[in-house]
Every structure is written in structure tokens, then in C-alpha cells.
Design a protein around this motif. Sequence first.
Motif, PDB file in Angstrom:
ATOM      1  N   PRO A 139      -9.573  43.429  -4.571  1.00  0.00           N
ATOM      2  CA  PRO A 139     -10.306  44.699  -4.426  1.00  0.00           C
ATOM      3  C   PRO A 139     -11.764  44.579  -4.903  1.00  0.00           C
ATOM      4  N   ASP A 140     -12.008  43.861  -6.016  1.00  0.00           N
ATOM      5  CA  ASP A 140     -13.388  43.715  -6.510  1.00  0.00           C
ATOM      6  C   ASP A 140     -14.257  42.969  -5.495  1.00  0.00           C
ATOM      7  N   MET A 141     -13.688  41.946  -4.882  1.00  0.00           N
ATOM      8  CA  MET A 141     -14.472  41.162  -3.911  1.00  0.00           C
ATOM      9  C   MET A 141     -14.777  42.003  -2.669  1.00  0.00           C
ATOM     10  N   HIS A 142     -13.769  42.728  -2.181  1.00  0.00           N
ATOM     11  CA  HIS A 142     -13.997  43.465  -0.928  1.00  0.00           C
ATOM     12  C   HIS A 142     -14.819  44.738  -1.132  1.00  0.00           C
ATOM     13  N   ARG A 143     -14.735  45.327  -2.333  1.00  0.00           N
ATOM     14  CA  ARG A 143     -15.516  46.558  -2.579  1.00  0.00           C
ATOM     15  C   ARG A 143     -17.007  46.311  -2.346  1.00  0.00           C
ATOM     16  N   ILE A 144     -17.454  45.092  -2.675  1.00  0.00           N
ATOM     17  CA  ILE A 144     -18.875  44.738  -2.489  1.00  0.00           C
ATOM     18  C   ILE A 144     -19.266  44.911  -1.017  1.00  0.00           C
ATOM     19  N   HIS A 145     -18.324  44.616  -0.128  1.00  0.00           N
ATOM     20  CA  HIS A 145     -18.570  44.761   1.317  1.00  0.00           C
ATOM     21  C   HIS A 145     -18.778  46.234   1.712  1.00  0.00           C
ATOM     22  N   HIS A 146     -18.317  47.154   0.865  1.00  0.00           N
ATOM     23  CA  HIS A 146     -18.480  48.585   1.169  1.00  0.00           C
ATOM     24  C   HIS A 146     -19.647  49.220   0.425  1.00  0.00           C
ATOM     25  N   SER A 147     -20.515  48.375  -0.158  1.00  0.00           N
ATOM     26  CA  SER A 147     -21.696  48.864  -0.868  1.00  0.00           C
ATOM     27  C   SER A 147     -22.653  49.552   0.115  1.00  0.00           C
ATOM     28  N   ILE A 148     -23.483  50.491  -0.411  1.00  0.00           N
ATOM     29  CA  ILE A 148     -24.481  51.088   0.494  1.00  0.00           C
ATOM     30  C   ILE A 148     -25.662  50.138   0.708  1.00  0.00           C
ATOM     31  N   HIS A 149     -25.765  49.061  -0.073  1.00  0.00           N
ATOM     32  CA  HIS A 149     -26.857  48.102   0.136  1.00  0.00           C
ATOM     33  C   HIS A 149     -26.491  47.155   1.279  1.00  0.00           C
ATOM     34  N   PRO A 150     -27.268  47.198   2.377  1.00  0.00           N
ATOM     35  CA  PRO A 150     -26.904  46.381   3.546  1.00  0.00           C
ATOM     36  C   PRO A 150     -26.698  44.898   3.221  1.00  0.00           C
ATOM     37  N   ARG A 151     -27.453  44.382   2.264  1.00  0.00           N
ATOM     38  CA  ARG A 151     -27.319  42.964   1.919  1.00  0.00           C
ATOM     39  C   ARG A 151     -25.903  42.658   1.387  1.00  0.00           C
ATOM     40  N   GLU A 152     -25.360  43.616   0.678  1.00  0.00           N
ATOM     41  CA  GLU A 152     -23.996  43.426   0.159  1.00  0.00           C
ATOM     42  C   GLU A 152     -22.955  43.756   1.226  1.00  0.00           C
ATOM     43  N   THR A 153     -23.264  44.804   2.029  1.00  0.00           N
ATOM     44  CA  THR A 153     -22.335  45.155   3.126  1.00  0.00           C
ATOM     45  C   THR A 153     -22.153  43.966   4.064  1.00  0.00           C
ATOM     46  N   ASN A 154     -23.247  43.245   4.302  1.00  0.00           N
ATOM     47  CA  ASN A 154     -23.172  42.106   5.215  1.00  0.00           C
ATOM     48  C   ASN A 154     -22.773  40.828   4.478  1.00  0.00           C
ATOM     49  N   SER A 155     -21.773  40.948   3.666  1.00  0.00           N
ATOM     50  CA  SER A 155     -21.182  39.781   2.993  1.00  0.00           C
ATOM     51  C   SER A 155     -19.720  40.103   2.712  1.00  0.00           C
ATOM     52  N   ASN A 156     -18.978  39.115   2.244  1.00  0.00           N
ATOM     53  CA  ASN A 156     -17.542  39.275   1.942  1.00  0.00           C
ATOM     54  C   ASN A 156     -16.777  39.914   3.110  1.00  0.00           C
ATOM     55  N   TYR A 157     -16.806  39.216   4.236  1.00  0.00           N
ATOM     56  CA  TYR A 157     -16.198  39.744   5.468  1.00  0.00           C
ATOM     57  C   TYR A 157     -14.693  39.495   5.569  1.00  0.00           C
ATOM     58  N   GLY A 158     -14.183  38.589   4.722  1.00  0.00           N
ATOM     59  CA  GLY A 158     -12.785  38.178   4.871  1.00  0.00           C
ATOM     60  C   GLY A 158     -11.816  39.338   4.727  1.00  0.00           C
ATOM     61  N   PHE A 159     -10.637  39.187   5.331  1.00  0.00           N
ATOM     62  CA  PHE A 159      -9.612  40.228   5.216  1.00  0.00           C
ATOM     63  C   PHE A 159      -8.416  39.749   4.404  1.00  0.00           C
ATOM     64  N   PHE A 160      -8.150  38.441   4.464  1.00  0.00           N
ATOM     65  CA  PHE A 160      -6.983  37.935   3.738  1.00  0.00           C
ATOM     66  C   PHE A 160      -7.384  36.796   2.799  1.00  0.00           C
ATOM     67  N   LEU A 161      -7.781  35.638   3.350  1.00  0.00           N
ATOM     68  CA  LEU A 161      -8.148  34.509   2.500  1.00  0.00           C
ATOM     69  C   LEU A 161      -9.633  34.564   2.154  1.00  0.00           C
ATOM     70  N   SER A 162      -9.965  34.168   0.912  1.00  0.00           N
ATOM     71  CA  SER A 162     -11.370  34.251   0.497  1.00  0.00           C
ATOM     72  C   SER A 162     -12.155  33.007   0.887  1.00  0.00           C
ATOM     73  N   ILE A 163     -11.470  31.998   1.413  1.00  0.00           N
ATOM     74  CA  ILE A 163     -12.114  30.708   1.678  1.00  0.00           C
ATOM     75  C   ILE A 163     -13.236  30.804   2.735  1.00  0.00           C
ATOM     76  N   TRP A 164     -13.084  31.683   3.717  1.00  0.00           N
ATOM     77  CA  TRP A 164     -14.048  31.706   4.834  1.00  0.00           C
ATOM     78  C   TRP A 164     -15.423  32.170   4.364  1.00  0.00           C
ATOM     79  N   ASP A 165     -15.474  33.182   3.512  1.00  0.00           N
ATOM     80  CA  ASP A 165     -16.770  33.630   2.991  1.00  0.00           C
ATOM     81  C   ASP A 165     -17.423  32.534   2.148  1.00  0.00           C
ATOM     82  N   ARG A 166     -16.608  31.836   1.356  1.00  0.00           N
ATOM     83  CA  ARG A 166     -17.166  30.767   0.513  1.00  0.00           C
ATOM     84  C   ARG A 166     -17.686  29.624   1.378  1.00  0.00           C
TER      85      ARG A 166
END
Length: 283
Positions: A193-220
Motif C-alpha cells: 500500500p505504501d508503494m502504490h499510494r505514491i502513484h495516487h499522489s497529486i504530484h504528476p511526477r509521483e503519479t507517473n511512477s510505481n505503475y506495477g499492480f502485483f510484482l514490484s520488480i518491473w518498476d525497479r
Amino acid sequence: MDGEATFRLGIFLLVLLLVASLEFWQPKRQWRESRKKRWGINLGLIALNVVIQRATLGAAAVLMAVHVQAEGWGLLNLVELPWWLAFLIGLLLLDLAIYLQHVLAHALPFFWRLHQVHHADLDLDVTSGLRFHPLEILLSLIYKVAVVAALGLHPLTVLVFEALLNAASMFSHANIRLKPRLERVIRWFVITPDMHRIHHSIHPRETNSNYGFFLSIWDRLLGTYTQDPKDGHLKMTLGLDYQQMQEKLGLKDLLLMPFKPLPKADSETQQSSSQGSNSQGSQ
Ligand SMILES: [Zn+2]
């Protein structure tokens, strides 16, 4: 495919109950909006999506997998693999495909029009994980059918992945407090939840990151990983930076939202900052 529908519903109710109980006992953030109102909207959208899927192509990805196996189509049918290896590779590739779809949903204005409905939620909880515009659900389904055919996936792989993805999405949107050490360990493998919440930030730079839905490896691996929100997990604002009147958005407004013009400056920000230079992680 009645068994398939029952399986999906069973997983949904089980995870909903489990995560909602955790949100009750261990909430991470204070609620900004009334939960009664949000649950009415989010569960309304989810119910609408279930009805639309049942009436149209709900089981299409699994049915395509049955067809693909019979015809020997797709990448994984070109090689002889033990069933368990084909199953694991299939899950990995499907997760990568969903990650890429999510990147495109942010980068292409047409898809962003639909996907912004998911991002207009002012709080995040278990129901946000399945709150999508019906058209986005239908387009996702068509995309998934094409991916299943191209990869030559087994029906069991698709069925397990769809259940996993739903459960993972409900977990990653949850408003729950995990012990920091446990969160760090889980985050090495699965989106927390902490990793994905960043994706829901109002700051576009944060919204456009942490796109993964299940595994965290793809964003890394693909340079879209953000470790922490700049305003902090408790203080960060969720939602869309351009949607000043989000509080007033009801179910009907959300259904009509993709058909209204996008604010020009912000849609450009969405695209220009989706170039993947957000890898601030050092974990
Ligand atoms: Zn998104």
C-alpha cells in the motif's frame, strides 16, 4: 463458465472482508471523505463492471486460453516446458503486460481520460483497487485476450493470474498500517500500500511512477520506481492535481468524466513527466 464467476466472486469477497477488517483495526491515514459516500460510489462502479463483464466478455481471456491450447498458438507453445515453469513464466509475463498497459494508460491522452476516473478517488482503500471506468475494464479485457493469444497461456495461468491481480490490487490500495520492517520485506516482491499510494499522489511526477499492480520488480527494473512521497505518507494529498471539484463527483459524473475535455496544461504534464525519470529509490 459459472464456476469461474463463482471463483472470482469468492476471492473478491474474501479479500474484501480481510482487507476491510485490517483497515478498521490498523488504518494508516485519516479519511478525507465520508467512507459511506465513497463506498457507495466505488461499490456502485464495481457492481456495474461485474454486470457489464457478465453480459459481455467477462470470461474472454480464459476462453481464449482454452482455444490457444487447442490450436497450439503463442510464444510459450513454441517450446517444450514443464507445466510449472510455463505457469510461472506465464504469470510473470502477464504481470509485465499489465504494468506496460498501466504506463500507456498514463502516457496516452485517450486512455488517460478513462484511467483518471480511478485516480479521482480522494482516499484510497480496498474498494479503490477495483474502481475503474467500465470502458477501461472492457479495453483491458480486449488487451488481455490479445496478450493471452500472443503468449500462448494455459487457462489455469489466466484464471490464477486474474484472481491474484484482483487480490493484489485490493491489497495495494488498502489504507492499512504495516510494520516498517514487514513492509520493506514485502515490497521487495509485491507492491505494498505504501508503494502504490505514491502513484495516487497529486504530484504528476509521483503519479507517473510505481505503475506495477502485483510484482514490484518491473518498476525497479524499468526505472519508474519511487521509494517515498515527497510530502510523506501521512501528509501527501491523493487525487488529481487538476480536479478541484473532486469532492462533488458522484457516480454519474465519474461515468461521464472521460467524455469531458482534459485540462490542457495538466494533460501535458501527465505525458511529459511519464518519461520514466522517477527512479528515486535506493532500497
Ligand atoms: Zn494509474
